[in-house]
Design a protein around this motif. Structure first.
Motif, mmCIF file in Angstrom:
data_model
loop_
_atom_site.group_PDB
_atom_site.id
_atom_site.type_symbol
_atom_site.label_atom_id
_atom_site.label_comp_id
_atom_site.label_asym_id
_atom_site.label_seq_id
_atom_site.Cartn_x
_atom_site.Cartn_y
_atom_site.Cartn_z
ATOM 1 N N LEU A 2 0.839 -1.240 -0.002
ATOM 2 C CA LEU A 2 0.055 0.048 -0.038
ATOM 3 C C LEU A 2 1.065 1.312 0.061
ATOM 4 O O LEU A 2 1.697 1.348 0.663
ATOM 5 C CB LEU A 2 -0.905 0.092 1.265
ATOM 6 N N ILE A 3 0.311 2.341 -0.651
ATOM 7 C CA ILE A 3 0.887 3.749 -0.574
ATOM 8 C C ILE A 3 0.301 4.682 0.131
ATOM 9 O O ILE A 3 -1.335 4.774 0.147
ATOM 10 C CB ILE A 3 1.066 4.111 -2.091
ATOM 11 N N GLU A 4 0.736 5.458 0.805
ATOM 12 C CA GLU A 4 0.028 6.385 1.466
ATOM 13 C C GLU A 4 0.852 7.734 1.538
ATOM 14 O O GLU A 4 2.049 7.630 1.369
ATOM 15 C CB GLU A 4 -0.095 6.083 3.238
ATOM 16 N N THR A 5 0.336 8.823 1.495
ATOM 17 C CA THR A 5 0.962 10.202 1.351
ATOM 18 C C THR A 5 0.764 11.027 2.662
ATOM 19 O O THR A 5 -0.488 11.237 3.063
ATOM 20 C CB THR A 5 0.329 10.724 -0.008
ATOM 21 N N CYS A 6 1.786 11.520 3.235
ATOM 22 C CA CYS A 6 1.854 12.528 4.257
ATOM 23 C C CYS A 6 2.028 13.722 3.707
ATOM 24 O O CYS A 6 3.327 13.987 3.178
ATOM 25 C CB CYS A 6 2.641 11.592 5.236
ATOM 26 N N PHE A 7 1.222 14.773 3.528
ATOM 27 C CA PHE A 7 1.445 16.116 3.103
ATOM 28 C C PHE A 7 2.605 16.971 3.972
ATOM 29 O O PHE A 7 3.066 17.929 3.547
ATOM 30 C CB PHE A 7 0.327 16.904 2.613
ATOM 31 N N THR A 8 2.570 16.684 5.167
ATOM 32 C CA THR A 8 3.412 17.516 6.092
ATOM 33 C C THR A 8 3.933 16.916 7.057
ATOM 34 O O THR A 8 3.110 15.923 7.775
ATOM 35 C CB THR A 8 2.944 18.617 6.390
ATOM 36 N N PRO A 9 5.158 16.890 7.576
ATOM 37 C CA PRO A 9 5.840 16.131 8.601
ATOM 38 C C PRO A 9 4.885 16.400 10.093
ATOM 39 O O PRO A 9 5.074 15.454 10.863
ATOM 40 C CB PRO A 9 7.228 16.753 8.707
ATOM 41 N N GLN A 10 4.244 17.516 10.007
ATOM 42 C CA GLN A 10 3.779 17.708 11.154
ATOM 43 C C GLN A 10 2.657 16.549 11.703
ATOM 44 O O GLN A 10 2.365 16.376 12.757
ATOM 45 C CB GLN A 10 2.955 18.778 11.387
ATOM 46 N N GLY A 157 2.759 12.319 -6.283
ATOM 47 C CA GLY A 157 1.688 11.709 -7.288
ATOM 48 C C GLY A 157 2.610 11.119 -8.434
ATOM 49 O O GLY A 157 1.946 9.938 -9.011
ATOM 50 N N ALA A 158 3.662 11.686 -8.824
ATOM 51 C CA ALA A 158 4.251 11.043 -9.973
ATOM 52 C C ALA A 158 4.802 9.710 -9.381
ATOM 53 O O ALA A 158 4.729 8.675 -10.289
ATOM 54 C CB ALA A 158 5.426 11.811 -10.374
ATOM 55 N N LEU A 159 5.531 9.525 -8.471
ATOM 56 C CA LEU A 159 5.907 8.318 -7.943
ATOM 57 C C LEU A 159 4.729 7.329 -7.541
ATOM 58 O O LEU A 159 4.844 6.163 -7.858
ATOM 59 C CB LEU A 159 6.989 8.540 -6.682
ATOM 60 N N ALA A 160 3.800 7.658 -7.057
ATOM 61 C CA ALA A 160 2.551 6.820 -6.999
ATOM 62 C C ALA A 160 1.977 6.024 -8.348
ATOM 63 O O ALA A 160 1.733 4.937 -8.191
ATOM 64 C CB ALA A 160 1.359 7.398 -6.214
ATOM 65 N N THR A 161 2.010 6.976 -9.121
ATOM 66 C CA THR A 161 1.563 6.740 -10.363
ATOM 67 C C THR A 161 2.339 5.552 -10.981
ATOM 68 O O THR A 161 1.789 4.497 -11.433
ATOM 69 C CB THR A 161 1.537 7.905 -11.377
ATOM 70 N N GLU A 162 3.834 5.700 -11.099
ATOM 71 C CA GLU A 162 4.688 4.884 -11.488
ATOM 72 C C GLU A 162 4.490 3.611 -10.561
ATOM 73 O O GLU A 162 4.426 2.400 -11.396
ATOM 74 C CB GLU A 162 6.195 5.595 -11.256
ATOM 75 N N LEU A 163 4.557 3.533 -9.276
ATOM 76 C CA LEU A 163 4.271 2.238 -8.518
ATOM 77 C C LEU A 163 3.248 1.546 -8.793
ATOM 78 O O LEU A 163 3.256 0.388 -8.855
ATOM 79 C CB LEU A 163 4.466 2.587 -6.972
ATOM 80 N N ILE A 180 -2.153 11.860 -6.921
ATOM 81 C CA ILE A 180 -2.097 11.362 -8.392
ATOM 82 C C ILE A 180 -2.844 12.347 -9.452
ATOM 83 O O ILE A 180 -2.413 12.819 -10.477
ATOM 84 C CB ILE A 180 -2.560 9.864 -8.527
ATOM 85 N N GLU A 181 -3.960 12.955 -8.895
ATOM 86 C CA GLU A 181 -4.825 13.794 -9.559
ATOM 87 C C GLU A 181 -3.934 15.129 -10.076
ATOM 88 O O GLU A 181 -3.892 15.681 -11.033
ATOM 89 C CB GLU A 181 -6.129 14.153 -8.957
ATOM 90 N N LEU A 182 -3.248 15.428 -9.225
ATOM 91 C CA LEU A 182 -2.072 16.911 -9.313
ATOM 92 C C LEU A 182 -1.359 16.557 -10.410
ATOM 93 O O LEU A 182 -1.095 17.319 -11.198
ATOM 94 C CB LEU A 182 -1.786 17.155 -8.075
#
Lengths: 237, 237
Positions: A2-10, A157-163, A180-182
């Motif tokens: 699974l891939i998750e994306t965290c937009f900020t370290p906080q 998004g680019a990396l998730a698309t590739e993966l 991914i949309e962005l």
């Protein structure tokens, strides 16, 4: 996987998974600079949180890079312009580095199973490396002072698309879907898409257009910097 | 007049501006339910953080709504399905409400100059109201348990688009730019675009498709709920 994306370290605490690999992303410019440094033969980098620690490394004779708010901090050897790392004198050397956002993200993820450095410059080799590992992935965007930023999210998004396209990754995560949309909207002209982003504007004021264009170029540096025992080294691939 | 977008209440501290108006957004379904309630004649709502407080209201004879994880909590009068509020018996009544995300976002923004409730159901009147106020705007997405979510961000993009196209608002904020891009991709079929979002999937499992479709319908309820002295009331427009 699974891939998750965290937009900020906080908010990394909400995503932490001790079995996952974290990809740290700070496109403009820390992770692009680190990728470039290893491609150009730097042996090891030491991510450092504060300027005070960076000063200590400098005093002890270590080459030291320090950037705050887009500019090299006076008294240090390097900033985080990738071009600063295309220097034969750095070959085989150790470089300590502290930046506004990127090194903070590395520190936030320190208890992950593994931390790797991502940038457009190494996206293809990185995708293959992550695929071989067969683990869940957290894409950790450094952002700007803990706020969401556009270029890191577009790269996620680019990396998730590739993966997801080439390897057997999937996602249930809204931030990954958004990234991914962005990327879909951005991919035909990354520079143009990011033109209005806050950080690109910030850097343009500092006359760093050449840096920005370089950081948005794909696969110029097929190396994978990884963090081992709090040091950045080059993964064997 | 500037627009900023905060994707999760957890980082609201980075956006707080005592002179700005905060639009709280929890499309599926708290802010859609609240908008519907006022359109159907509810007199006042009391946003409550915990189930314990909600129980106290209930004990004191107040009609009380409680939702956790998409479901109505047993022992209460209402959940956060908008259809629950289309009930003539609620006309003129006070309703206490606690939800997984929406009421928490209201609490996070409590020191803002003004807090208003946003949803697709009131987007047109809300844009006009905000434009008349001539203040900076913070679009505060409730998200899902402090994580980014797609439907709140797409609505933030829809509202930002409206404010920038029809009124004299602008933005320097990467999250607003991203939200606008997401809305561009989503606007021709919101339901279809959000089909893969984590919360839509969560609600679909609970057989709430009718709720989702309703919450994505524009301008069904031309009212503006605002928070005054910790109570939600209908703004005079």
């Amino acid at each position: 996987m699974l891939i998750e994306t965290c937009f900020t370290p906080q908010v990394y605490n909400l995503f932490h998974n001790p079995n996952a690999i974290v990809v740290v992303i700070d496109i403009l410019r820390a992770t692009s600079a680190i990728t470039t440094a290893f491609y150009n033969g730097v042996h090891k980098m030491l991510p450092v949180e504060t300027l005070e620690e960076a000063h200590n490394y400098k005093k002890n004779g270590i080459i030291t890079a320090a950037e705050r708010n887009g500019q090299m901090v006076e008294g240090f050897d390097l900033g985080n312009s990738p071009f600063g790392y295309m220097n034969a004198k750095l070959k085989g050397k150790t470089v300590a580095i502290t930046t506004t956002n990127g090194t903070q993200a590395i520190v936030a993820a320190k208890s992950a199973h593994e931390i790797v450095i991502g940038s457009f410059l190494n996206i293809a080799v990185l995708s293959e490396y992550l695929s071989d590992k067969k683990r869940d992935i957290i894409l950790l965007c450094a952002g700007w002072k803990n706020k969401f930023n556009l270029e890191d999210s577009v790269f996620a998004g680019a990396l998730a698309t590739e993966l997801m396209k080439k390897f057997s990754f999937s996602t249930h995560c809204d931030s990954t879907i958004a990234a991914i949309e962005l990327y879909k909207s951005a991919k035909y002209d990354l520079y143009d898409f990011l033109q209005n982003s806050s950080h690109q504007k910030r850097l343009a004021k500092l006359d760093l257009e050449r840096d920005i264009k370089y950081c948005l170029t794909l696969n110029q540096c097929p190396v994978i910097p990884i963090i081992k025992h709090n040091e950045i080294v080059k993964a064997e691939i």
